[in-house]
Design an enzyme around this catalytic site. Structure first.
Site, mmCIF file in Angstrom:
data_model
loop_
_atom_site.group_PDB
_atom_site.id
_atom_site.type_symbol
_atom_site.label_atom_id
_atom_site.label_comp_id
_atom_site.label_asym_id
_atom_site.label_seq_id
_atom_site.Cartn_x
_atom_site.Cartn_y
_atom_site.Cartn_z
ATOM 1 N N HIS A 101 -5.733 2.730 0.128
ATOM 2 C CA HIS A 101 -5.691 2.237 1.701
ATOM 3 C C HIS A 101 -5.325 3.684 2.566
ATOM 4 O O HIS A 101 -4.405 3.660 3.359
ATOM 5 C CB HIS A 101 -4.415 1.248 1.699
ATOM 6 C CG HIS A 101 -4.816 0.263 2.873
ATOM 7 N ND1 HIS A 101 -4.598 0.269 4.278
ATOM 8 C CD2 HIS A 101 -5.430 -1.014 2.514
ATOM 9 C CE1 HIS A 101 -5.008 -0.896 4.800
ATOM 10 N NE2 HIS A 101 -5.679 -1.787 4.009
ATOM 11 N N TYR B 73 0.898 -1.116 0.155
ATOM 12 C CA TYR B 73 -0.066 -0.060 0.184
ATOM 13 C C TYR B 73 0.828 1.112 -0.067
ATOM 14 O O TYR B 73 1.723 1.278 0.775
ATOM 15 C CB TYR B 73 -0.663 -0.130 1.110
ATOM 16 C CG TYR B 73 -1.885 -1.090 1.195
ATOM 17 C CD1 TYR B 73 -2.541 -1.520 0.172
ATOM 18 C CD2 TYR B 73 -1.986 -2.074 2.390
ATOM 19 C CE1 TYR B 73 -3.346 -2.547 0.228
ATOM 20 C CE2 TYR B 73 -2.829 -3.279 2.532
ATOM 21 C CZ TYR B 73 -3.527 -3.530 1.402
ATOM 22 O OH TYR B 73 -4.106 -4.604 1.332
#
Length: 399
Positions: free
Chosen positions: A207, A157
């Site tokens: 995210h 992420y």
């Protein structure tokens, strides 16, 4: 209907593979057993304590048939409510009660809810690699399995930064560069569309790694590549910015895996600021609130893509599947293959077949839990370094 009196409530914490899992078992006087998922892997022992020390005493002797009343009792008994520890504890019991109800009725859960809205739910899985060539190989293997939806990520992420410019003596953390992440991800979409055209739907998970204005621009830049959805483009505390994203682009937005409280999703759905809701069923309190959320989504044209990560039990996966087969507003189900140790504890295991997930047809939720096998895998806390996301200057960001 004959009463089904609760005689025992137990909570098990185990770590068969990478993640800690939490299972609740409810037993009744007519020898019925129900199981529920209460997995909050970062704080599993706290959930276990709530189940055993606070929920069990108020449940023993009550009729398991009265799920609606018991859910509200568990939720308001502590007065303060809607937190992840309490919600997961309540969820474990709630799912177990629905499991018992299905066994009494002799129906799988989706039939108990009201039957099918679809024959199977489309599935998506994850393709993750550090470079585009390896990502192609991941995608090719997934396409061979019949998937038509794939979540694509270059690196972890926030991406894998190639050259971070950091201060001296930088604080320990998981560093990333927002500008580089946005650039490489947009290029990834461009390359995937060039190579595969429209062979599959592309999903992507931000995210929460961007500032609000960056998120607006990122959504606009991705619009030309028509992602199936972009997930968690903002952290929950900045979701008021979603109205600006919606006003400037048609990029489909999904959010909700961190939600605990109905106030977090009610306005977003009512004002149609998102396209997909991604709530984690145990995080919001179980099946009882999930059914109500599903009805709300249908009324406002928002589709459902329940959070179904690797840190969820096969019980939770089965529950998500039953919900998805029943709820008209369900769109797609996340799917990550279950590892062998976990397969030795839970049975049967739901696996995707040719890009679809099918429900279990046995009464109740359909998954059994092997307590003796679970003892081989004791709980183990780890600090979850990935949640210590930092910008190059050392600023801690939402994970």
């Amino acid at each position: 209907m004959n009463p089904s009196i609760i005689t025992n409530v137990e909570c098990f914490v185990l770590k068969p593979d990478r993640h800690n899992l939490v299972v609740v078992k409810v037993t009744t006087d007519n020898h019925l057993i129900g199981y529920g998922c209460a997995t909050f892997q970062q704080r599993p022992k706290a959930v276990q304590l709530v189940v055993e020390e606070y929920l069990k005493p108020i449940l023993i002797g009550r009729d398991a048939n009265n799920i609606e009343d018991l859910w509200h009792l568990m939720m308001v008994n502590s007065y303060w409510r809607n937190g992840p520890i309490l919600n997961n504890a309540v969820s474990g019991v709630d799912m177990a009660l629905w499991d018992i109800k299905g066994k009494i009725a002799g129906m799988p859960l989706y039939q108990l809810f009201g039957g099918k809205a679809r024959d199977a739910i489309p599935a998506y899985t994850h393709a993750v690699a550090d470079n585009i060539e390896d990502l192609y190989r991941e995608i090719d293997a997934i396409l061979e399995q019949g998937y038509k939806h794939i979540r694509c990520q270059l690196g972890f992420y926030g991406g894998n930064p190639s050259s971070l410019h950091t201060p001296d003596n930088s604080t320990k953390g998981s560093y990333y560069d927002q500008d580089e992440y946005m650039q490489t991800t947009i290029e990834m979409f461009a390359q995937l569309r060039s190579k595969y055209q429209n062979r599959f739907h592309i999903l992507h998970d931000v995210h929460e790694r961007l500032f609000p204005n960056q998120a607006v621009q990122f959504a606009k830049d991705l619009e030309r590549y028509k992602p199936y959805f972009v997930e968690d483009i903002l952290p929950p505390d900045q979701n008021e910015w979603l109205s600006q994203i919606r006003s400037q682009t048609s990029t489909a937005i999904a959010t909700g895996e961190l939600f605990n409280n109905p106030l977090e999703w009610r306005s977003l759905i009512a004002h149609r600021q998102i396209d997909f809701i991604r709530c984690h069923v145990s995080q919001i309190g179980g099946i009882t609130p999930a059914l109500k959320l599903g009805a709300l989504c249908e009324a406002f044209g928002v589709r459902i893509a329940w959070h179904t990560p690797s840190d969820i039990t096969p019980i939770g996966i089965a529950v998500n599947t039953h919900l998805n087969i029943h709820l008209h507003s369900a769109a797609i189900q996340e799917n990550i293959p279950i590892k062998e140790n976990t397969r030795s504890v839970f049975s049967p295991i739901i696996d995707a077949r040719n890009g679809y997930i099918y429900p279990l047809e046995t009464p109740g939720m359909g998954v059994e839990f092997n307590e003796e096998q679970a003892k081989k895998y004791p709980v183990e806390y780890r600090p979850h370094e990935w949640t210590q996301a930092r910008l190059p200057d050392g600023t801690l960001m939402t994970p």
